[in-house]
Design a protein around this motif. Structure first.
Motif, PDB file in Angstrom:
ATOM      1  N   SER A 122       0.823  -1.212   0.000  1.00 56.02           N
ATOM      2  CA  SER A 122       0.000   0.000   0.000  1.00 56.02           C
ATOM      3  C   SER A 122       0.854   1.257   0.000  1.00 56.02           C
ATOM      4  O   SER A 122       0.491   2.272   0.582  1.00 56.02           O
ATOM      5  CB  SER A 122      -0.934  -0.002   1.214  1.00 56.02           C
ATOM      6  N   GLY A 123       2.003   1.175  -0.638  1.00 55.84           N
ATOM      7  CA  GLY A 123       2.897   2.321  -0.724  1.00 55.84           C
ATOM      8  C   GLY A 123       3.822   2.410   0.472  1.00 55.84           C
ATOM      9  O   GLY A 123       3.753   1.599   1.399  1.00 55.84           O
ATOM     10  N   PRO A 124       4.711   3.406   0.488  1.00 56.68           N
ATOM     11  CA  PRO A 124       5.604   3.589   1.643  1.00 56.68           C
ATOM     12  C   PRO A 124       4.789   3.921   2.894  1.00 56.68           C
ATOM     13  O   PRO A 124       3.750   4.569   2.819  1.00 56.68           O
ATOM     14  CB  PRO A 124       6.467   4.794   1.223  1.00 56.68           C
ATOM     15  N   LYS A 125       5.279   3.456   4.036  1.00 56.36           N
ATOM     16  CA  LYS A 125       4.599   3.760   5.290  1.00 56.36           C
ATOM     17  C   LYS A 125       4.498   5.270   5.486  1.00 56.36           C
ATOM     18  O   LYS A 125       5.423   6.018   5.165  1.00 56.36           O
ATOM     19  CB  LYS A 125       5.345   3.124   6.462  1.00 56.36           C
ATOM     20  N   SER A 126       3.389   5.714   6.048  1.00 54.14           N
ATOM     21  CA  SER A 126       3.124   7.148   6.201  1.00 54.14           C
ATOM     22  C   SER A 126       4.131   7.840   7.107  1.00 54.14           C
ATOM     23  O   SER A 126       4.281   9.063   7.060  1.00 54.14           O
ATOM     24  CB  SER A 126       1.718   7.356   6.770  1.00 54.14           C
ATOM     25  N   ILE A 127       4.827   7.077   7.944  1.00 50.15           N
ATOM     26  CA  ILE A 127       5.801   7.659   8.874  1.00 50.15           C
ATOM     27  C   ILE A 127       7.074   8.103   8.157  1.00 50.15           C
ATOM     28  O   ILE A 127       7.923   8.765   8.757  1.00 50.15           O
ATOM     29  CB  ILE A 127       6.166   6.648   9.975  1.00 50.15           C
ATOM     30  N   LEU A 128       7.214   7.747   6.878  1.00 48.00           N
ATOM     31  CA  LEU A 128       8.445   7.988   6.133  1.00 48.00           C
ATOM     32  C   LEU A 128       8.418   9.307   5.366  1.00 48.00           C
ATOM     33  O   LEU A 128       7.377   9.936   5.218  1.00 48.00           O
ATOM     34  CB  LEU A 128       8.675   6.840   5.147  1.00 48.00           C
ATOM     35  N   ASP A 129       9.591   9.673   4.857  1.00 47.75           N
ATOM     36  CA  ASP A 129       9.686  10.764   3.885  1.00 47.75           C
ATOM     37  C   ASP A 129       9.446  10.121   2.520  1.00 47.75           C
ATOM     38  O   ASP A 129      10.355   9.507   1.947  1.00 47.75           O
ATOM     39  CB  ASP A 129      11.066  11.422   3.945  1.00 47.75           C
ATOM     40  N   ILE A 130       8.236  10.238   2.032  1.00 46.82           N
ATOM     41  CA  ILE A 130       7.855   9.515   0.815  1.00 46.82           C
ATOM     42  C   ILE A 130       8.584  10.049  -0.409  1.00 46.82           C
ATOM     43  O   ILE A 130       8.995   9.284  -1.296  1.00 46.82           O
ATOM     44  CB  ILE A 130       6.329   9.550   0.633  1.00 46.82           C
ATOM     45  N   GLY A 141       4.785   1.467  -9.535  1.00 48.34           N
ATOM     46  CA  GLY A 141       3.514   1.761 -10.205  1.00 48.34           C
ATOM     47  C   GLY A 141       2.366   1.671  -9.217  1.00 48.34           C
ATOM     48  O   GLY A 141       2.412   0.893  -8.263  1.00 48.34           O
ATOM     49  N   THR A 142       1.328   2.470  -9.439  1.00 49.31           N
ATOM     50  CA  THR A 142       0.154   2.485  -8.561  1.00 49.31           C
ATOM     51  C   THR A 142      -1.079   2.047  -9.332  1.00 49.31           C
ATOM     52  O   THR A 142      -1.294   2.467 -10.474  1.00 49.31           O
ATOM     53  CB  THR A 142      -0.071   3.898  -7.980  1.00 49.31           C
ATOM     54  N   TYR A 143      -1.876   1.209  -8.718  1.00 51.70           N
ATOM     55  CA  TYR A 143      -3.095   0.704  -9.334  1.00 51.70           C
ATOM     56  C   TYR A 143      -4.115   1.831  -9.464  1.00 51.70           C
ATOM     57  O   TYR A 143      -4.537   2.430  -8.474  1.00 51.70           O
ATOM     58  CB  TYR A 143      -3.665  -0.428  -8.486  1.00 51.70           C
ATOM     59  N   ASN A 144      -4.483   2.119 -10.706  1.00 52.71           N
ATOM     60  CA  ASN A 144      -5.492   3.158 -10.975  1.00 52.71           C
ATOM     61  C   ASN A 144      -6.854   2.475 -10.951  1.00 52.71           C
ATOM     62  O   ASN A 144      -7.353   1.997 -11.970  1.00 52.71           O
ATOM     63  CB  ASN A 144      -5.210   3.809 -12.327  1.00 52.71           C
ATOM     64  N   ASP A 145      -7.445   2.423  -9.760  1.00 49.64           N
ATOM     65  CA  ASP A 145      -8.664   1.632  -9.568  1.00 49.64           C
ATOM     66  C   ASP A 145      -9.951   2.378  -9.876  1.00 49.64           C
ATOM     67  O   ASP A 145     -11.036   1.809  -9.758  1.00 49.64           O
ATOM     68  CB  ASP A 145      -8.716   1.090  -8.137  1.00 49.64           C
ATOM     69  N   ASP A 146      -9.835   3.665 -10.271  1.00 47.23           N
ATOM     70  CA  ASP A 146     -11.060   4.416 -10.562  1.00 47.23           C
ATOM     71  C   ASP A 146     -10.941   5.325 -11.785  1.00 47.23           C
ATOM     72  O   ASP A 146     -11.755   6.224 -11.985  1.00 47.23           O
ATOM     73  CB  ASP A 146     -11.481   5.233  -9.342  1.00 47.23           C
ATOM     74  N   GLY A 147      -9.924   5.099 -12.609  1.00 40.63           N
ATOM     75  CA  GLY A 147      -9.779   5.862 -13.844  1.00 40.63           C
ATOM     76  C   GLY A 147      -9.364   7.306 -13.660  1.00 40.63           C
ATOM     77  O   GLY A 147      -9.520   8.123 -14.572  1.00 40.63           O
ATOM     78  N   ARG A 148      -8.805   7.667 -12.497  1.00 39.00           N
ATOM     79  CA  ARG A 148      -8.407   9.061 -12.262  1.00 39.00           C
ATOM     80  C   ARG A 148      -7.218   9.445 -13.147  1.00 39.00           C
ATOM     81  O   ARG A 148      -6.399   8.601 -13.504  1.00 39.00           O
ATOM     82  CB  ARG A 148      -8.085   9.295 -10.787  1.00 39.00           C
ATOM     83  N   LEU A 149      -7.113  10.721 -13.459  1.00 36.20           N
ATOM     84  CA  LEU A 149      -6.063  11.211 -14.339  1.00 36.20           C
ATOM     85  C   LEU A 149      -4.753  11.431 -13.593  1.00 36.20           C
ATOM     86  O   LEU A 149      -3.673  11.197 -14.133  1.00 36.20           O
ATOM     87  CB  LEU A 149      -6.505  12.516 -15.015  1.00 36.20           C
ATOM     88  N   ASP A 150      -4.853  11.890 -12.359  1.00 33.54           N
ATOM     89  CA  ASP A 150      -3.658  12.172 -11.564  1.00 33.54           C
ATOM     90  C   ASP A 150      -3.536  11.106 -10.479  1.00 33.54           C
ATOM     91  O   ASP A 150      -4.291  11.102  -9.506  1.00 33.54           O
ATOM     92  CB  ASP A 150      -3.760  13.565 -10.937  1.00 33.54           C
ATOM     93  N   VAL A 151      -2.598  10.183 -10.637  1.00 29.82           N
ATOM     94  CA  VAL A 151      -2.467   9.055  -9.719  1.00 29.82           C
ATOM     95  C   VAL A 151      -1.305   9.297  -8.757  1.00 29.82           C
ATOM     96  O   VAL A 151      -0.157   9.441  -9.177  1.00 29.82           O
ATOM     97  CB  VAL A 151      -2.241   7.738 -10.486  1.00 29.82           C
ATOM     98  N   GLU A 152      -1.616   9.356  -7.474  1.00 33.36           N
ATOM     99  CA  GLU A 152      -0.597   9.519  -6.451  1.00 33.36           C
ATOM    100  C   GLU A 152      -0.235   8.169  -5.842  1.00 33.36           C
ATOM    101  O   GLU A 152      -1.059   7.248  -5.802  1.00 33.36           O
ATOM    102  CB  GLU A 152      -1.094  10.448  -5.332  1.00 33.36           C
ATOM    103  N   VAL A 153       1.002   8.071  -5.377  1.00 34.13           N
ATOM    104  CA  VAL A 153       1.404   6.901  -4.599  1.00 34.13           C
ATOM    105  C   VAL A 153       0.585   6.914  -3.311  1.00 34.13           C
ATOM    106  O   VAL A 153       0.482   7.947  -2.656  1.00 34.13           O
ATOM    107  CB  VAL A 153       2.913   6.968  -4.270  1.00 34.13           C
TER     108      VAL A 153
END
Length: 333
Positions: free
Chosen positions: A174-182, A197-209
């Motif tokens: 689920s990506g880097p742990k939130s406690i980190l400097d991502i 790579g991040t799973y684009n599960d809803d067709g969004r244009l801007d995909v964040e980690v």
């Protein structure tokens, strides 16, 4: 050419795997080209209390089985590296961890843990090592280790990142742990040549980690993928066709119904980091401390979220492993 490469790889893996205990079920699955998904065990030894750790370990394995693959939980039992644990061994490890008798095992800790005959929970790095020795290519976990906040000064960087740069196992998380400097974590992974790579599960244009507990982190994902078949194709081309000896990271955003607010978690993490500094907590003890403080401040919501997205990641990893198995078995030689 590909067949020769496979034989060479199998020979190399056989030499390494001589020293690890691979369950008969997993040996049979690998020899039959059935999909196998590795699972780490620090969530058992250092993530949850007993019996919650034992119950979750069984639940994650069940999710993998229900979706058509064989689970391969990795751990050290009495100093022996194991790939695939029986329910009895899972319970033993969980109980020993509850007594404080389990080491947290990354790459540097493997020889020591074996020499001392210790029990040990595997991190991402050591799970990748054991998985590669066994011939397993896909691994499901919760969150990725990385560069801690202030890591540019403290050099507190998880061995998970360098392992990804040299071991061809794909990590579904689920990506880097939130406690980190991502941001720094992503930069380090780029230097190591690791696909993210991040799973684009809803067709969004801007995909964040994703940021572990949160669907967004504020950092754009280097790449995205829209199906698990596409993820499998990336692995196949990267590791099988081009023989690149580095791992891949496939980030799965936590389900909306269980994800936590980014702003809320950020405040909690800031307070936990300040307390860690005040208590001079660092190194391998820092992550468990921070996660424990976050669980305390969120009244257990962070733990509940963690469990849900580990199960979600296991489902995704199983589908990726299944698609990869189909691709490999249909290759023209």
């Amino acid at each position: 050419m590909l067949l020769a490469h496979r034989r060479l790889l199998s020979s190399s893996q056989a030499r390494g795997s001589f020293h690890i205990d691979i369950s008969e079920e997993i040996k049979h699955a690998l020899n039959s080209s059935k999909p196998v998904v590795s699972l780490e065990s620090t969530i058992i030894t250092h993530g949850l209390p007993f019996p919650q750790n034992f119950e979750m370990a069984k639940q994650v394995e069940e999710v993998v089985r229900d979706n058509g693959a064989i689970p391969a939980t990795c751990a050290f039992i009495d100093g022996k590296p194991r790939v695939g644990l029986s329910e009895l061994s899972l319970k033993y490890l969980a109980e020993q961890a509850n007594k404080g008798k389990a080491n947290k095992v990354s790459r540097r800790d493997i020889g020591y843990t074996m020499a001392k005959g210790y029990n040990g929970g595997t991190t991402i790095a050591s799970t990748m090592i054991l998985s590669h020795m066994a011939g397993i290519k896909v691994f499901a976990t919760g969150g990725l280790g990385g560069v801690h906040k202030g890591g540019q000064n403290s050099f507190d960087v998880s061995a998970d990142l360098t392992e990804l740069g040299r071991t061809p196992v794909s990590v579904v998380c689920s990506g880097p742990k939130s406690i980190l400097d991502i941001g720094l974590t992503l930069e380090f992974l780029e230097t190591q040549g690791v696909f993210v790579g991040t799973y684009n599960d809803d067709g969004r244009l801007d995909v964040e980690v994703p940021g572990f507990y949160c669907r967004e982190s504020g950092y754009r994902s280097p790449y995205d993928f829209s199906s698990f078949e596409e993820a499998a194709s990336i692995i196949h081309n990267h590791n099988n066709i081009m023989s690149l000896n580095s791992g891949n990271i496939f980030c799965i955003p936590p389900p909306r119904e269980s994800a936590l607010s980014s702003s809320f978690i950020s405040k909690v993490i800031d307070r936990a980091n300040q307390e860690a500094i005040a208590q001079n907590i660092s190194g391998k003890n820092l992550t468990p401390f921070l996660l424990s403080k976050i669980a305390e401040e969120t009244n257990g919501k962070s733990v509940e979220c963690n469990i849900k997205f580990v199960l979600n990641n296991a489902r995704a990893a199983t589908q990726i492993a299944t698609s990869l198995s189909k691709l490999e078995n249909n290759v023209s030689i």
